[in-house]
Design an enzyme around this catalytic site. Structure first.
Site, PDB file in Angstrom:
ATOM      1  N   ASP A  48       0.839  -1.201   0.000  1.00 42.02           N
ATOM      2  CA  ASP A  48       0.000   0.000   0.000  1.00 42.02           C
ATOM      3  C   ASP A  48       0.870   1.246   0.000  1.00 42.02           C
ATOM      4  OD1 ASP A  48      -2.883   1.164   0.697  1.00 42.02           O
ATOM      5  OD2 ASP A  48      -1.399   2.266   1.873  1.00 42.02           O
ATOM      6  N   TYR A  53       3.151   9.728  -0.298  1.00 47.11           N
ATOM      7  CA  TYR A  53       4.209   9.105   0.512  1.00 47.11           C
ATOM      8  C   TYR A  53       5.584   9.309  -0.132  1.00 47.11           C
ATOM      9  CZ  TYR A  53       0.232   6.473   2.513  1.00 47.11           C
ATOM     10  OH  TYR A  53      -0.977   6.112   3.081  1.00 47.11           O
ATOM     11  N   LYS A  78      -2.880   5.867  -4.400  1.00 46.33           N
ATOM     12  CA  LYS A  78      -4.030   6.741  -4.121  1.00 46.33           C
ATOM     13  C   LYS A  78      -3.912   8.092  -4.831  1.00 46.33           C
ATOM     14  CE  LYS A  78      -3.800   4.654   0.438  1.00 46.33           C
ATOM     15  NZ  LYS A  78      -2.404   4.555   0.839  1.00 46.33           N
ATOM     16  N   HIS A 111      -7.763   9.377  -1.949  1.00 45.15           N
ATOM     17  CA  HIS A 111      -7.122   9.445  -0.623  1.00 45.15           C
ATOM     18  C   HIS A 111      -8.010  10.132   0.424  1.00 45.15           C
ATOM     19  CE1 HIS A 111      -2.772   9.163   1.018  1.00 45.15           C
ATOM     20  NE2 HIS A 111      -3.630   9.012   1.989  1.00 45.15           N
ATOM     21  N   GLN A 161     -10.678   2.589   2.819  1.00 44.90           N
ATOM     22  CA  GLN A 161      -9.511   2.423   3.705  1.00 44.90           C
ATOM     23  C   GLN A 161      -9.577   3.513   4.779  1.00 44.90           C
ATOM     24  OE1 GLN A 161      -5.053   3.569   3.155  1.00 44.90           O
ATOM     25  NE2 GLN A 161      -5.282   1.636   2.106  1.00 44.90           N
ATOM     26  N   TRP A 187      -6.319   1.313   8.030  1.00 40.64           N
ATOM     27  CA  TRP A 187      -4.989   1.896   8.151  1.00 40.64           C
ATOM     28  C   TRP A 187      -4.754   2.157   9.640  1.00 40.64           C
ATOM     29  CZ3 TRP A 187      -4.485   6.824  10.109  1.00 40.64           C
ATOM     30  CH2 TRP A 187      -5.438   7.803   9.826  1.00 40.64           C
ATOM     31  N   PRO A 189      -3.610  -0.107  11.653  1.00 41.18           N
ATOM     32  CA  PRO A 189      -4.253  -1.252  12.336  1.00 41.18           C
ATOM     33  C   PRO A 189      -3.674  -1.476  13.722  1.00 41.18           C
ATOM     34  CG  PRO A 189      -2.746  -2.018  10.613  1.00 41.18           C
ATOM     35  CD  PRO A 189      -2.890  -0.538  10.433  1.00 41.18           C
ATOM     36  N   LEU A 190      -2.438  -1.012  13.941  1.00 39.90           N
ATOM     37  CA  LEU A 190      -1.815  -1.165  15.274  1.00 39.90           C
ATOM     38  C   LEU A 190      -1.875   0.141  16.058  1.00 39.90           C
ATOM     39  CD1 LEU A 190       1.311  -3.238  14.143  1.00 39.90           C
ATOM     40  CD2 LEU A 190      -0.597  -4.073  15.543  1.00 39.90           C
ATOM     41  N   GLY A 191      -2.777   1.011  15.671  1.00 39.14           N
ATOM     42  CA  GLY A 191      -2.869   2.299  16.359  1.00 39.14           C
ATOM     43  C   GLY A 191      -1.562   3.058  16.269  1.00 39.14           C
ATOM     44  N   GLN A 192      -0.908   2.913  15.112  1.00 38.75           N
ATOM     45  CA  GLN A 192       0.391   3.562  14.834  1.00 38.75           C
ATOM     46  C   GLN A 192       1.445   3.189  15.875  1.00 38.75           C
ATOM     47  OE1 GLN A 192      -0.729   7.734  13.980  1.00 38.75           O
ATOM     48  NE2 GLN A 192      -0.889   7.088  11.850  1.00 38.75           N
ATOM     49  N   ARG A 238       9.474  -7.732  13.166  1.00 42.03           N
ATOM     50  CA  ARG A 238       8.061  -7.324  13.275  1.00 42.03           C
ATOM     51  C   ARG A 238       7.322  -7.567  11.952  1.00 42.03           C
ATOM     52  NH1 ARG A 238       8.404  -1.502  16.354  1.00 42.03           N
ATOM     53  NH2 ARG A 238       8.810  -2.280  18.456  1.00 42.03           N
ATOM     54  N   GLU A 241       6.379 -11.092  12.124  1.00 44.99           N
ATOM     55  CA  GLU A 241       5.314 -11.442  13.077  1.00 44.99           C
ATOM     56  C   GLU A 241       3.952 -10.897  12.624  1.00 44.99           C
ATOM     57  OE1 GLU A 241       6.813  -9.562  16.736  1.00 44.99           O
ATOM     58  OE2 GLU A 241       4.849  -8.679  17.081  1.00 44.99           O
TER      59      GLU A 241
HETATM   60  P1  NDP Z   1       0.420   1.055  11.996  1.00 43.67           P
HETATM   61  O1  NDP Z   1      -0.756   0.841  12.857  1.00 43.67           O
HETATM   62  O2  NDP Z   1       0.717   0.090  10.915  1.00 43.67           O
HETATM   63  O3  NDP Z   1       1.652   1.212  12.959  1.00 43.67           O
HETATM   64  C1  NDP Z   1       2.962   1.383  12.526  1.00 43.67           C
HETATM   65  C2  NDP Z   1       3.808   1.596  13.764  1.00 43.67           C
HETATM   66  O4  NDP Z   1       3.742   0.434  14.586  1.00 43.67           O
HETATM   67  C3  NDP Z   1       5.247   1.852  13.474  1.00 43.67           C
HETATM   68  O5  NDP Z   1       5.693   2.821  14.388  1.00 43.67           O
HETATM   69  C4  NDP Z   1       5.928   0.498  13.760  1.00 43.67           C
HETATM   70  O6  NDP Z   1       7.223   0.737  14.256  1.00 43.67           O
HETATM   71  C5  NDP Z   1       5.042  -0.094  14.839  1.00 43.67           C
HETATM   72  N1  NDP Z   1       4.927  -1.561  14.700  1.00 43.67           N
HETATM   73  C6  NDP Z   1       4.708  -2.278  13.588  1.00 43.67           C
HETATM   74  N2  NDP Z   1       4.643  -3.596  13.854  1.00 43.67           N
HETATM   75  C7  NDP Z   1       4.824  -3.715  15.188  1.00 43.67           C
HETATM   76  C8  NDP Z   1       4.878  -4.834  16.050  1.00 43.67           C
HETATM   77  N3  NDP Z   1       4.728  -6.072  15.596  1.00 43.67           N
HETATM   78  N4  NDP Z   1       5.101  -4.592  17.373  1.00 43.67           N
HETATM   79  C9  NDP Z   1       5.261  -3.340  17.830  1.00 43.67           C
HETATM   80  N5  NDP Z   1       5.220  -2.251  17.068  1.00 43.67           N
HETATM   81  C10 NDP Z   1       5.007  -2.426  15.734  1.00 43.67           C
HETATM   82  O7  NDP Z   1       0.240   2.553  11.421  1.00 43.67           O
HETATM   83  P2  NDP Z   1       0.480   3.269  10.022  1.00 43.67           P
HETATM   84  O8  NDP Z   1       0.046   4.659  10.225  1.00 43.67           O
HETATM   85  O9  NDP Z   1       1.832   3.061   9.513  1.00 43.67           O
HETATM   86  O10 NDP Z   1      -0.558   2.564   9.046  1.00 43.67           O
HETATM   87  C11 NDP Z   1      -0.239   1.468   8.215  1.00 43.67           C
HETATM   88  C12 NDP Z   1      -0.345   1.837   6.752  1.00 43.67           C
HETATM   89  O11 NDP Z   1      -1.622   2.362   6.462  1.00 43.67           O
HETATM   90  C13 NDP Z   1       0.603   2.945   6.297  1.00 43.67           C
HETATM   91  O12 NDP Z   1       1.927   2.506   6.129  1.00 43.67           O
HETATM   92  C14 NDP Z   1      -0.060   3.386   5.027  1.00 43.67           C
HETATM   93  O13 NDP Z   1       0.249   2.501   3.961  1.00 43.67           O
HETATM   94  C15 NDP Z   1      -1.534   3.307   5.375  1.00 43.67           C
HETATM   95  N6  NDP Z   1      -2.073   4.608   5.840  1.00 43.67           N
HETATM   96  C16 NDP Z   1      -3.097   5.174   5.104  1.00 43.67           C
HETATM   97  C17 NDP Z   1      -3.618   6.385   5.461  1.00 43.67           C
HETATM   98  C18 NDP Z   1      -4.699   6.971   4.649  1.00 43.67           C
HETATM   99  O14 NDP Z   1      -5.016   8.166   4.842  1.00 43.67           O
HETATM  100  N7  NDP Z   1      -5.307   6.252   3.723  1.00 43.67           N
HETATM  101  C19 NDP Z   1      -3.128   7.138   6.611  1.00 43.67           C
HETATM  102  C20 NDP Z   1      -2.074   6.465   7.348  1.00 43.67           C
HETATM  103  C21 NDP Z   1      -1.600   5.241   6.962  1.00 43.67           C
HETATM  104  P3  NDP Z   1       8.547   0.167  13.494  1.00 43.67           P
HETATM  105  O15 NDP Z   1       8.502   0.660  12.086  1.00 43.67           O
HETATM  106  O16 NDP Z   1       9.642   0.734  14.314  1.00 43.67           O
HETATM  107  O17 NDP Z   1       8.437  -1.335  13.598  1.00 43.67           O
END
Ligand code: NDP
Length: 289
Positions: A48, A53, A78, A111, A161, A187, A189-192, A238, A241
């Site tokens: 994605d 980006y 997007k 977007h 999305q 998006w 999914p892990l609350g960033q 990660r 996992e």
């Molecule tokens: P995520 O919920 O995917 O969280 C990412 C964060 O979680 C990073 O800081 C990462 O750190 C950490 N993380 C990932 N895996 C783990 C794990 N197994 N254990 C602990 N921490 C973890 O948030 P995003 O905002 O990145 O969303 C995912 C994707 O969604 C984006 O990359 C993008 O493609 C899309 N998106 C779309 C938007 C839209 O407006 N349509 C807006 C925002 C995102 P680290 O990298 O250090 O592992």
């Protein structure tokens, strides 16, 4: 490597790998190469990205480098806020394909529901009917935007999305999407990666019980809700996992406990606030040139 992933069918029958890899904020070239290279090696095929980006070109390079055929990948990009309208969208689509070095996109999303998204959609419908996009959809659309789009379109959006995680499960919008046969993609999914969420005691208990990490429990919760997820990570362990989600199942009681974590808290801006800021759009236009 043969990683198990499930596929979910869009309304037109196109299969979408349920676990994808989000590349937002992977901007440094070296970090991007390591993360995406590892993701492909592990078995991710769904990626994605978005024009905003600034890494479509890098993604295209990594995909080519893998020597895996284009058809095995599922690539999403997007239309950015500054490219709304019929002509601008066609142009933006062409540029995105050029950067990614592909002839077609698996999925193309609006977007944000910025002004003129109806004309944007008209261009996307045409590109879809020409076979240049396999699945057309939207991102950050609320119920009123989808309803408006459906009133003015020949082809309804196939996916939305949106920010979704246990603290912000989007229950009302989720039900609306299910009712209209529109897929829900999460998006953040892990609350960033929010520390409080990943350190939540209830989630930790469930994780301990399944011998999994909290991140895997959250991602599995999405999977069992039928949601497509695109977690981002820059760390190989990660990345691995986050796709190992199909060798365990949460009970309905565990699903219920995770549902109770709903606080209504977004980790990002409300999409409505984002899209109406002309200054924001102006700055972005300068930034992405
Ligand atoms: P995520 O919920 O995917 O969280 C990412 C964060 O979680 C990073 O800081 C990462 O750190 C950490 N993380 C990932 N895996 C783990 C794990 N197994 N254990 C602990 N921490 C973890 O948030 P995003 O905002 O990145 O969303 C995912 C994707 O969604 C984006 O990359 C993008 O493609 C899309 N998106 C779309 C938007 C839209 O407006 N349509 C807006 C925002 C995102 P680290 O990298 O250090 O592992």
């Amino acid at each position: 490597m043969n990683t198990i992933n499930q596929e979910i069918r869009a309304a037109n029958g196109v299969k979408i790998p349920q676990i994808g890899f989000g590349v937002y904020k992977l901007t440094k070239e070296e970090e991007f190469e390591t993360a995406v290279g590892e993701a492909i090696r592990i078995g991710y095929r769904h990626f994605d990205t978005a024009k905003i980006y600034g890494n479509e070109k890098n993604l295209g390079k990594e995909i080519q480098k893998s020597r895996i055929s284009r058809e095995e990948f599922f690539i999403t990009s997007k239309v950015w806020n500054t490219d709304h309208g019929y002509e601008a969208t066609k142009k933006a689509f062409g540029e995105t394909c050029k950067k990614l070095n592909v002839e077609y996109l698996d999925m193309y999303l609006i977007h944000f529901a910025s002004p003129h998204y109806i004309e944007t959609w008209r261009a996307m419908e045409e590109l879809y009917l020409e076979g240049k996009i396999k699945v057309i959809g939207v991102a950050n659309f609320e119920i009123q935007h989808i309803a408006e789009l459906m009133r003015h379109s020949k082809i309804p959006p196939m996916i939305n999305q949106i920010e979704t995680h246990p603290e912000f499960p989007q229950n009302e919008l989720h039900d609306y999407l299910v009712e209209h046969k529109i897929l829900h993609e999460a998006w953040a999914p892990l609350g960033q990666g929010n520390k409080a969420l990943l350190g939540n005691a209830e989630l930790k208990k469930i994780a301990y019980h399944h011998n999994k990490t909290v991140a895997q429990i959250i991602l599995r919760w999405h999977v069992q809700r039928g949601i497509i997820i695109i977690p981002k990570s820059s760390k190989p362990e990660r990345i691995k996992e986050n796709i190992q989600l199909f060798d365990f199942e949460l009970s309905s009681e565990e699903m219920g406990k995770i549902n109770q974590l709903n606080t209504g808290k977004r980790y990002s801006h409300s999409p409505t606030g984002y899209m109406i800021s002309p200054l924001y759009n102006k700055l972005m236009k300068i930034f992405i040139k």
